[in-house]
Design an enzyme around this catalytic site. Structure first.
Site, PDB file in Angstrom:
ATOM      1  N   CYS A  87       0.295   3.166   2.752  1.00 20.57           N
ATOM      2  CA  CYS A  87       1.338   3.877   3.494  1.00 20.57           C
ATOM      3  C   CYS A  87       1.329   5.377   3.263  1.00 20.57           C
ATOM      4  CB  CYS A  87       2.705   3.295   3.173  1.00 20.57           C
ATOM      5  SG  CYS A  87       3.253   3.555   1.472  1.00 20.57           S
ATOM      6  N   CYS A 137       1.526  -1.197  -7.234  1.00 18.74           N
ATOM      7  CA  CYS A 137       2.910  -0.986  -6.813  1.00 18.74           C
ATOM      8  C   CYS A 137       3.763  -2.212  -7.122  1.00 18.74           C
ATOM      9  CB  CYS A 137       2.961  -0.653  -5.322  1.00 18.74           C
ATOM     10  SG  CYS A 137       4.631  -0.324  -4.718  1.00 18.74           S
ATOM     11  N   GLY A 151      11.249  -3.932   8.062  1.00 23.21           N
ATOM     12  CA  GLY A 151      10.399  -4.801   8.860  1.00 23.21           C
ATOM     13  C   GLY A 151      10.997  -6.184   9.051  1.00 23.21           C
TER      14      GLY A 151
END
Length: 391
Positions: A205, A99, A12
């Site tokens: 995601c 995460c 990104g």
């Protein structure tokens, strides 16, 4: 002091501009693409293969090496496994915070330091430390402190609130002092237009393009039960399982004068209590119980039994709310530190499993996992009197 930097490359614009700025400042830069989910097994996964291709393209443009690091096993054990356990128990976890804590700022940090010879890591997060975006103000005798980014919408300190001070001390946030529009403008100016145009990934995601309820049904057995009106005690509908619903969520129940919202879930009976109306008083509380805090910097006076004034949020998009914070009894017999939070004003739908994140003067101290909200404002003397007088 800091020469070799390993930067997380996601494909990104944020990580692309971060890598560019590091290279421009003369660091020896190595890119790292983390594979945290097995693309082969999940048909609905969000464009991971395209992200990897974009990461390779960026590194060719910047003339830096790209390492591909596989954390699929670690992610499953330390993030996704706990995620499923919580949902089975009727709790709503936050996989982004998990995460960052377990993968990006633990597994990746140590991999970069020990196997790739990094002096520091860098990421495209919107956050700042007192050591500067490139650790140019680093002082080994000074404590590292995490501060909010100037872009209030993109600020990501909420999601970084469970990482350790050890990792943060050697982490660069090259775009942390910029806003998202500034990052995109810079990308256009330096020849990274395609990254600036790339659609930003949203949501969890690994869910992909499916609805969350479709996704979670693949892993947790459906166990139907009743929706029960908390005021009348009557069944008003049926649900397909506790794991499909979270506190404060609007329920799909037909034939009611106004919509119902989840108030409380009961694992033992499989009952979901619902309240009629978005702003039902039962959905609001000004007390929170939390445990197992992770402190980047402990709020001064907390360990001495003092009541500490700071600011609170449990959703990253919501405004900060003043609060009083105290350790209820330090370390408990079960090895867990307990916190009690008294909010300056009631908040709606405080959810077990989410995180209470604490701030003061734009500094993020850390966070603790919410065990349960305190009594609803509906149980206040004033509200009960109003209810009795209205019949």
């Amino acid at each position: 002091m800091f020469r070799r930097v390993v930067v997380g490359i996601s494909g990104g614009v944020d990580s692309a501009v971060s890598a560019y700025l590091l290279k421009k400042r003369g660091f020896e830069v190595c890119g790292a693409f983390m594979k945290n989910w097995d693309l082969i097994d999940e048909s609905g996964y969000c464009s991971g293969e395209q992200d990897l291709e974009d990461a390779h393209r960026l590194c060719r443009m910047l003339d830096i090496h790209l390492e591909e690091i596989n954390f699929v096993k670690e992610y499953w054990l330390e993030v996704f496994g706990n995620f499923l356990k919580d949902y089975e128990a009727g709790i709503t976890p936050n996989p982004d915070i998990l995460c960052n804590r377990h993968i990006k700022f633990n597994r990746f940090f140590h991999h970069a330091r020990e196997r790739l010879g990094a002096d520091a890591i860098a990421t495209g997060h919107y956050a700042q430390t007192n050591f500067g975006p490139f650790l140019d103000q680093y002082d080994e005798k000074e404590k590292v402190r995490l501060f909010m980014a100037p872009d209030p919408i993109k600020d990501q300190t909420f999601f970084l609130s469970q990482i350790t001070a050890e990792a943060l001390r050697r982490t660069m946030f090259p775009i942390g002092s910029l806003t998202k529009p500034q990052v995109k403008q810079l990308a256009n100016e330096i020849g990274l237009e395609s990254f600036a145009r790339k659609k930003e990934s949203m949501g969890i995601c690994f869910v992909g393009k499916r609805s969350f309820q479709q996704f979670i049904a693949e892993y947790i057995e459906t166990k139907p039960g009743p929706f029960v009106d908390v005021d009348s005690g009557k069944e008003v509908g049926r649900h397909a399982g506790l794991h499909h619903w979270t506190v404060g969520q609007k329920c799909k129940i037909g034939g009611c004068l106004q919509p119902y919202y989840v108030f409380r879930k009961h694992r033992e009976t499989n009952v979901i209590e619902v309240a009629s109306g978005h702003d039902h008083p039962l959905l609001y509380t000004d007390m929170v119980y939390a445990e197992q805090p992770v402190w980047i910097n402990t709020p001064p006076g907390l360990h001495e039994g003092q009541v500490v004034r700071c600011e609170f949020r449990f959703q990253h998009t919501k405004p900060l709310v003043g609060c009083s914070l105290i350790e209820t009894a330090g370390m408990q017999s079960d090895g867990r530190t307990k916190l009690f939070v008294k909010l300056d004003k009631p908040l709606r739908a405080i959810t077990p499993g989410q995180y209470a994140v604490f701030y003061r003067n734009e500094e993020c101290f850390g966070s603790a996992r919410i065990v349960q909200p305190g009594p609803s404002v509906a149980y206040s003397k004033e509200w009960l009197l109003r209810r009795e007088s209205s019949g």
